[in-house]
Design a protein around this motif. Structure first.
Motif, PDB file in Angstrom:
ATOM      1  N   ASN A 101     125.060  12.087  74.148  1.00 48.58           N
ATOM      2  CA  ASN A 101     125.605  12.278  72.799  1.00 48.58           C
ATOM      3  C   ASN A 101     127.103  12.537  72.826  1.00 48.58           C
ATOM      4  O   ASN A 101     127.821  12.116  71.910  1.00 48.58           O
ATOM      5  CB  ASN A 101     124.872  13.433  72.103  1.00 48.58           C
ATOM      6  CG  ASN A 101     123.574  12.976  71.449  1.00 48.58           C
ATOM      7  OD1 ASN A 101     123.577  12.241  70.489  1.00 48.58           O
ATOM      8  ND2 ASN A 101     122.461  13.407  72.019  1.00 48.58           N
ATOM      9  N   ARG A 133     129.448   9.616  71.106  1.00 50.71           N
ATOM     10  CA  ARG A 133     129.857  10.125  69.800  1.00 50.71           C
ATOM     11  C   ARG A 133     130.719   9.101  69.058  1.00 50.71           C
ATOM     12  O   ARG A 133     131.606   8.516  69.665  1.00 50.71           O
ATOM     13  CB  ARG A 133     130.664  11.422  70.008  1.00 50.71           C
ATOM     14  CG  ARG A 133     130.939  12.200  68.746  1.00 50.71           C
ATOM     15  CD  ARG A 133     131.774  13.423  69.047  1.00 50.71           C
ATOM     16  NE  ARG A 133     131.336  14.065  70.260  1.00 50.71           N
ATOM     17  CZ  ARG A 133     132.156  14.550  71.191  1.00 50.71           C
ATOM     18  NH1 ARG A 133     133.443  14.467  71.046  1.00 50.71           N
ATOM     19  NH2 ARG A 133     131.706  15.106  72.281  1.00 50.71           N
ATOM     20  N   PRO A 149     124.405   9.059  67.254  1.00 53.60           N
ATOM     21  CA  PRO A 149     123.402  10.048  67.667  1.00 53.60           C
ATOM     22  C   PRO A 149     122.335   9.412  68.554  1.00 53.60           C
ATOM     23  O   PRO A 149     121.890   8.291  68.310  1.00 53.60           O
ATOM     24  CB  PRO A 149     122.813  10.524  66.335  1.00 53.60           C
ATOM     25  CG  PRO A 149     122.987   9.364  65.412  1.00 53.60           C
ATOM     26  CD  PRO A 149     124.248   8.662  65.843  1.00 53.60           C
ATOM     27  N   GLN A 194     119.548  14.385  69.193  1.00 53.91           N
ATOM     28  CA  GLN A 194     119.845  14.565  67.780  1.00 53.91           C
ATOM     29  C   GLN A 194     118.820  13.842  66.913  1.00 53.91           C
ATOM     30  O   GLN A 194     118.607  12.635  67.057  1.00 53.91           O
ATOM     31  CB  GLN A 194     121.250  14.047  67.460  1.00 53.91           C
ATOM     32  CG  GLN A 194     122.364  14.773  68.200  1.00 53.91           C
ATOM     33  CD  GLN A 194     123.737  14.309  67.774  1.00 53.91           C
ATOM     34  OE1 GLN A 194     123.915  13.760  66.698  1.00 53.91           O
ATOM     35  NE2 GLN A 194     124.716  14.539  68.635  1.00 53.91           N
ATOM     36  N   ALA A 206     119.143  12.983  64.022  1.00 53.72           N
ATOM     37  CA  ALA A 206     119.802  11.979  63.176  1.00 53.72           C
ATOM     38  C   ALA A 206     119.605  10.568  63.716  1.00 53.72           C
ATOM     39  O   ALA A 206     119.800   9.596  62.984  1.00 53.72           O
ATOM     40  CB  ALA A 206     121.294  12.293  63.062  1.00 53.72           C
ATOM     41  N   ALA A 207     119.236  10.440  64.980  1.00 55.06           N
ATOM     42  CA  ALA A 207     119.001   9.109  65.554  1.00 55.06           C
ATOM     43  C   ALA A 207     117.841   8.394  64.866  1.00 55.06           C
ATOM     44  O   ALA A 207     117.758   7.170  64.901  1.00 55.06           O
ATOM     45  CB  ALA A 207     118.725   9.233  67.053  1.00 55.06           C
ATOM     46  N   GLN A 234     117.075   8.970  61.547  1.00 54.65           N
ATOM     47  CA  GLN A 234     117.300   8.926  60.109  1.00 54.65           C
ATOM     48  C   GLN A 234     117.970   7.621  59.700  1.00 54.65           C
ATOM     49  O   GLN A 234     118.892   7.158  60.351  1.00 54.65           O
ATOM     50  CB  GLN A 234     118.160  10.111  59.676  1.00 54.65           C
ATOM     51  CG  GLN A 234     117.493  11.457  59.937  1.00 54.65           C
ATOM     52  CD  GLN A 234     118.388  12.622  59.600  1.00 54.65           C
ATOM     53  OE1 GLN A 234     119.533  12.434  59.204  1.00 54.65           O
ATOM     54  NE2 GLN A 234     117.882  13.834  59.763  1.00 54.65           N
ATOM     55  N   ASP A 235     117.466   7.074  58.613  1.00 55.15           N
ATOM     56  CA  ASP A 235     117.996   5.797  58.116  1.00 55.15           C
ATOM     57  C   ASP A 235     118.996   6.087  57.002  1.00 55.15           C
ATOM     58  O   ASP A 235     118.702   5.980  55.817  1.00 55.15           O
ATOM     59  CB  ASP A 235     116.849   4.929  57.601  1.00 55.15           C
ATOM     60  CG  ASP A 235     117.330   3.543  57.207  1.00 55.15           C
ATOM     61  OD1 ASP A 235     118.467   3.191  57.590  1.00 55.15           O
ATOM     62  OD2 ASP A 235     116.582   2.829  56.518  1.00 55.15           O
ATOM     63  N   ARG A 236     120.191   6.512  57.391  1.00 54.86           N
ATOM     64  CA  ARG A 236     121.234   6.832  56.429  1.00 54.86           C
ATOM     65  C   ARG A 236     122.424   5.904  56.639  1.00 54.86           C
ATOM     66  O   ARG A 236     123.021   5.881  57.714  1.00 54.86           O
ATOM     67  CB  ARG A 236     121.682   8.289  56.587  1.00 54.86           C
ATOM     68  CG  ARG A 236     120.609   9.306  56.208  1.00 54.86           C
ATOM     69  CD  ARG A 236     121.143  10.725  56.332  1.00 54.86           C
ATOM     70  NE  ARG A 236     120.133  11.703  55.952  1.00 54.86           N
ATOM     71  CZ  ARG A 236     120.320  13.021  56.008  1.00 54.86           C
ATOM     72  NH1 ARG A 236     121.469  13.496  56.438  1.00 54.86           N
ATOM     73  NH2 ARG A 236     119.351  13.845  55.651  1.00 54.86           N
TER      74      ARG A 236
END
Length: 506
Positions: A155, A159, A162, A175, A177-178, A180-182
């Motif tokens: 990470n 950087r 994630p 993390q 966040a890896a 999450q589909d954002r």
């Protein structure tokens, strides 16, 4: 198609290798490509730079804070990739100005001429620079001996991408966040398994689009795979060893609390000294927790236990997790029996895992010593049985259960089979589920139709109509000699039938 090794190098990649790996980098866009390096000793040279150039300020162009401010403005006007300057010139105001201009500023301690020469070589040969980065990453990974350490290196290296190690849908390390589909991201997944083996574990990264090249991220994840595999295998061995140790220790405590040596009830049992080796403080007030599936299906598989142990002990490594029957038990020990803050935080953090695995949770009361622990375990297990009525993620504290806990141990399946024999007309009706739930609500409410209609969320006339039909099908609950038995039958059937489309309940 351009090969990844021939793509222009990016700012993020340059700051991971010498000479910029030790620099202080204020990067606005790490994915910004660098096509050329210019050593600018005058502002005239700076004005003639084309876009996507990394400028190293020297001599007249870096003689004071005012010069750096002017250089940053020129770099912004020329759409340059970044500005590199000596620490003796840069200050906090320079970093703030670069941020306002959306420019990348890199502060170095080495001689600007030497730095410019090294950077020019790396920019002109991106494949060699990337090989150097991979060698540096491999060296850092080799120094790690745990999953979290390996994922921490990844990470930092990738950087702002994630990275996480995922098993099923559960994040073991890295993390979250890896997953999450954002925003516009490109997911990259690398299976983590030994040659010839299959595994559900995988390294997952969410690469921003536009951003770092997906192929480069994938190559670095593949480079880290052996380290991840080794660390994960070691962690599973360690977890299996600790699980066996905890299982054996708990069995010894159970025997100790029930052996004749323990003496009559109420007499304190001496806590064995070896419990301290596991970090257990069972001599204090112990509050047990029981984790159980909503629909028990026998003893859980070892891999499921491993997943639940990893989730439950995240942030609470000293808390035990012991497979027991169709569930898992744990406990929290403390000096104050009324202090439940740490336990409530742990339960809140475990909620996602409980939802993923379809678990309910029972919490016992706080009791002192080894016999108290065993009593709290029995209470927690009973609480978990009661929690099954609420579905996955339900937490039931034994303090709030009361005498209704006895219903949790009813053999509901056997009682439902009796209903098939003694209430055949009712059981063959398509609308049996709403009829049973309505009769149960009326009986629970002491015969009050108004309370039952409010509980069911239907009109009072609907309750009356259902009761009439239930009587026609043999559910005559007004008979005092039949009321208790029918109440139990309705409770058993309602607990087995899922809520939803009552007309098609099996």
């Amino acid at each position: 198609m351009t090969r990844p090794s021939t793509l222009p190098i990016t700012l993020g990649e340059l700051t991971r290798i010498e000479p910029l790996s030790e620099a202080v980098a204020h990067l606005h866009d790490p994915a910004r490509r660098v096509e050329q390096v210019v050593l600018a000793e005058t502002f005239d040279r700076l004005r003639r730079c084309p876009p996507h150039v990394l400028v190293v300020l020297h001599d007249e162009a870096a003689t004071g804070g005012w010069s750096l401010a002017a250089a940053l403005h020129l770099a912004w006007e020329r759409n340059l990739s970044a500005v590199v300057v000596s620490r003796t010139v840069a200050g906090s105001s320079s970093a703030a100005l670069a941020e306002r201009l959306h420019m990348s500023l890199i502060v170095i301690d080495a001689d600007p001429i030497d730095v410019a020469l090294q950077l020019a070589g790396q920019v002109s040969a991106p494949a060699a620079a990337r090989a150097l980065r991979q060698a540096r990453l491999a060296e850092q990974l080799a120094e790690q001996n745990g999953i979290r350490g390996v994922l921490g290196v990844l990470n930092r290296e990738l950087r702002p991408v994630p990275v996480a190690l995922v098993l099923g849908e559960m994040v073991l390390a890295g993390q979250a966040a890896a997953l999450q589909d954002r925003g516009p991201v490109k997911p990259v997944e690398i299976a983590v398994n030994a040659p010839g083996e299959r595994s559900a574990a995988r390294l997952v990264a969410a690469v921003p689009v536009p951003g770092l090249a997906v192929d480069q991220v994938e190559s670095l994840l593949k480079l880290a795979r052996p380290s991840v595999l080794a660390a994960w295998a070691q962690s599973r061995l360690d977890a299996a060893g600790r699980a066996a140790h905890e299982q054996a220790a708990f069995e010894l405590l159970r025997r100790l609390s029930t052996s004749p040596v323990a003496g009559p009830a109420g007499v304190e049992v001496e806590v064995p000294s070896w419990t301290g080796e596991l970090g257990w403080e069972v001599g204090r007030a112990n509050r047990a927790v029981w984790l159980a599936p909503v629909r028990p299906s026998g003893e859980p598989r070892p891999e499921v236990t491993h997943l639940i142990r990893a989730a439950w002990q995240r942030g609470h490594a000293s808390w035990p997790l012991i497979a027991e029957g169709d569930g898992w038990l744990s406990w929290h020990s403390g000096a104050d029996p009324d202090d439940t803050i740490a336990l409530r935080r742990a339960l809140a953090g475990f909620r996602d895992s409980a939802a993923a695995h379809g678990l309910v949770i029972g919490v016992g009361r706080a009791h002192d010593g080894v016999p108290g622990l065993m009593r709290s375990v029995a209470e927690a297990r009973l609480g978990a049985h009661v929690a099954r009525e609420g579905g996955p993620t339900t937490v039931q504290w034994f303090d709030q259960v009361g005498a209704s806990a006895a219903l949790a141990w009813l053999p509901t399946t056997e009682i439902a089979q009796v209903a098939d024999l003694c209430l055949a007309d009712l059981m063959s009706a398509r609308d049996r589920a709403p009829l049973v739930r309505t009769v149960l609500a009326v009986l629970d409410c002491g015969g009050s139709l108004s309370q039952a209609s409010h509980r069911l969320g239907v009109h009072r006339n609907t309750v009356l109509a259902r009761l009439t039909r239930a009587r026609q099908l043999g559910l005559t609950f007004e008979d005092p000699g039949q009321r208790l038995a029918l109440h139990v039958i309705c409770y058993a059937l309602a607990s087995l039938w899922p809520l939803g489309n009552d007309e098609s309940t099996p």
